[in-house]
Design a protein around this motif. Structure first.
Motif, PDB file in Angstrom:
ATOM      1  N   LYS A   1       0.826  -1.221   0.000  1.00 48.64           N
ATOM      2  CA  LYS A   1       0.000   0.000   0.000  1.00 48.64           C
ATOM      3  C   LYS A   1       0.854   1.263   0.000  1.00 48.64           C
ATOM      4  O   LYS A   1       0.655   2.122  -0.879  1.00 48.64           O
ATOM      5  N   PRO A   2       1.809   1.444   0.926  1.00 45.69           N
ATOM      6  CA  PRO A   2       2.632   2.659   0.845  1.00 45.69           C
ATOM      7  C   PRO A   2       3.565   2.659  -0.373  1.00 45.69           C
ATOM      8  O   PRO A   2       3.849   3.719  -0.939  1.00 45.69           O
ATOM      9  N   LEU A   3       4.021   1.475  -0.806  1.00 44.01           N
ATOM     10  CA  LEU A   3       4.873   1.398  -1.983  1.00 44.01           C
ATOM     11  C   LEU A   3       4.142   1.900  -3.225  1.00 44.01           C
ATOM     12  O   LEU A   3       4.754   2.457  -4.133  1.00 44.01           O
ATOM     13  N   SER A   4       2.831   1.730  -3.269  1.00 42.86           N
ATOM     14  CA  SER A   4       2.062   2.135  -4.444  1.00 42.86           C
ATOM     15  C   SER A   4       2.243   3.620  -4.776  1.00 42.86           C
ATOM     16  O   SER A   4       2.168   4.011  -5.940  1.00 42.86           O
TER      17      SER A   4
ATOM     18  N   ASP B   1       4.580   7.516  -8.680  1.00 44.37           N
ATOM     19  CA  ASP B   1       5.527   8.585  -9.010  1.00 44.37           C
ATOM     20  C   ASP B   1       6.409   8.226 -10.194  1.00 44.37           C
ATOM     21  O   ASP B   1       6.914   9.110 -10.885  1.00 44.37           O
ATOM     22  N   ARG B   2       6.607   6.935 -10.436  1.00 47.66           N
ATOM     23  CA  ARG B   2       7.487   6.476 -11.512  1.00 47.66           C
ATOM     24  C   ARG B   2       6.695   5.933 -12.703  1.00 47.66           C
ATOM     25  O   ARG B   2       7.286   5.361 -13.627  1.00 47.66           O
ATOM     26  N   GLY B   3       5.380   6.051 -12.672  1.00 49.13           N
ATOM     27  CA  GLY B   3       4.563   5.519 -13.759  1.00 49.13           C
ATOM     28  C   GLY B   3       4.540   4.007 -13.802  1.00 49.13           C
ATOM     29  O   GLY B   3       4.286   3.407 -14.840  1.00 49.13           O
ATOM     30  N   MET B   4       4.783   3.382 -12.652  1.00 46.61           N
ATOM     31  CA  MET B   4       4.798   1.926 -12.563  1.00 46.61           C
ATOM     32  C   MET B   4       3.471   1.433 -11.977  1.00 46.61           C
ATOM     33  O   MET B   4       2.756   2.189 -11.332  1.00 46.61           O
ATOM     34  N   HIS B   5       3.175   0.165 -12.207  1.00 46.36           N
ATOM     35  CA  HIS B   5       1.954  -0.420 -11.670  1.00 46.36           C
ATOM     36  C   HIS B   5       2.275  -1.433 -10.564  1.00 46.36           C
ATOM     37  O   HIS B   5       3.416  -1.851 -10.413  1.00 46.36           O
TER      38      HIS B   5
ATOM     39  N   GLU C   1      -8.487   2.448  -4.013  1.00 47.07           N
ATOM     40  CA  GLU C   1      -7.897   3.704  -3.551  1.00 47.07           C
ATOM     41  C   GLU C   1      -6.400   3.820  -3.842  1.00 47.07           C
ATOM     42  O   GLU C   1      -5.817   4.885  -3.598  1.00 47.07           O
ATOM     43  N   LEU C   2      -5.770   2.779  -4.359  1.00 41.14           N
ATOM     44  CA  LEU C   2      -4.336   2.846  -4.632  1.00 41.14           C
ATOM     45  C   LEU C   2      -4.061   3.913  -5.684  1.00 41.14           C
ATOM     46  O   LEU C   2      -4.813   4.055  -6.652  1.00 41.14           O
ATOM     47  N   PRO C   3      -2.970   4.666  -5.534  1.00 39.79           N
ATOM     48  CA  PRO C   3      -2.685   5.753  -6.465  1.00 39.79           C
ATOM     49  C   PRO C   3      -2.059   5.306  -7.788  1.00 39.79           C
ATOM     50  O   PRO C   3      -2.008   6.085  -8.735  1.00 39.79           O
TER      51      PRO C   3
END
Length: 141
Positions: free
Chosen positions: A77-80, A85-89, A108-110
């Protein structure tokens, strides 16, 4: 890949290698620009490592609840936020029932989310299974 006339693909890092993504990075280097990867990291991964992965065409990080994974849901969750920020999934390999349990948190994940193995549904339960319904709802949103 030439024999199969394939020029694009996704290399998903094996849990057998843990969070050492060297073999996947090397495969991406050898295969060329048409290929991207999904890596594995621990929850305390540094920004430096994430930047290196992104620079080597790793486009996502996998959290695997079906088999051993160095990354837990509570760490993912916090890693998301760092992934976004890096355009990664974030790739989730978990059963559809677990997706249903966490559906609101997943929504809710960003960062973008990929459901590996189609959300690992219980095929015998059919299309109306609550777990598979949750996967379908999240994908449609």
């Amino acid at each position: 890949m030439t024999t199969l006339e394939m020029s694009r693909g996704v290399i998903v890092h094996s849990a057998l290698y843990g969070e050492d993504n060297t073999v996947t990075i090397e495969a991406l280097r050898r295969l060329g620009d048409g290929y991207v990867g999904v890596g594995l990291v621990k929850g305390d991964v540094t920004d430096e490592i994430l930047d290196k992965l992104a620079a080597t065409r790793v486009r996502g990080i996998r959290m695997n609840e079906v088999f051993d994974s160095p990354l837990t849901w509570e760490e993912a969750k916090p890693l998301s936020h760092k992934l976004a920020d890096r355009g990664m999934h974030l790739e989730l390999l978990m059963t559809a029932d677990r997706v249903a349990d966490r559906a609101e948190e997943i929504a809710e994940l960003p960062c973008d989310v990929v459901f590996s193995h189609l959300g690992w549904p219980n095929i015998e339960a059919g299309l109306d299974d609550p777990g598979f319904a949750a996967v379908r709802r999240l994908v449609s949103e």
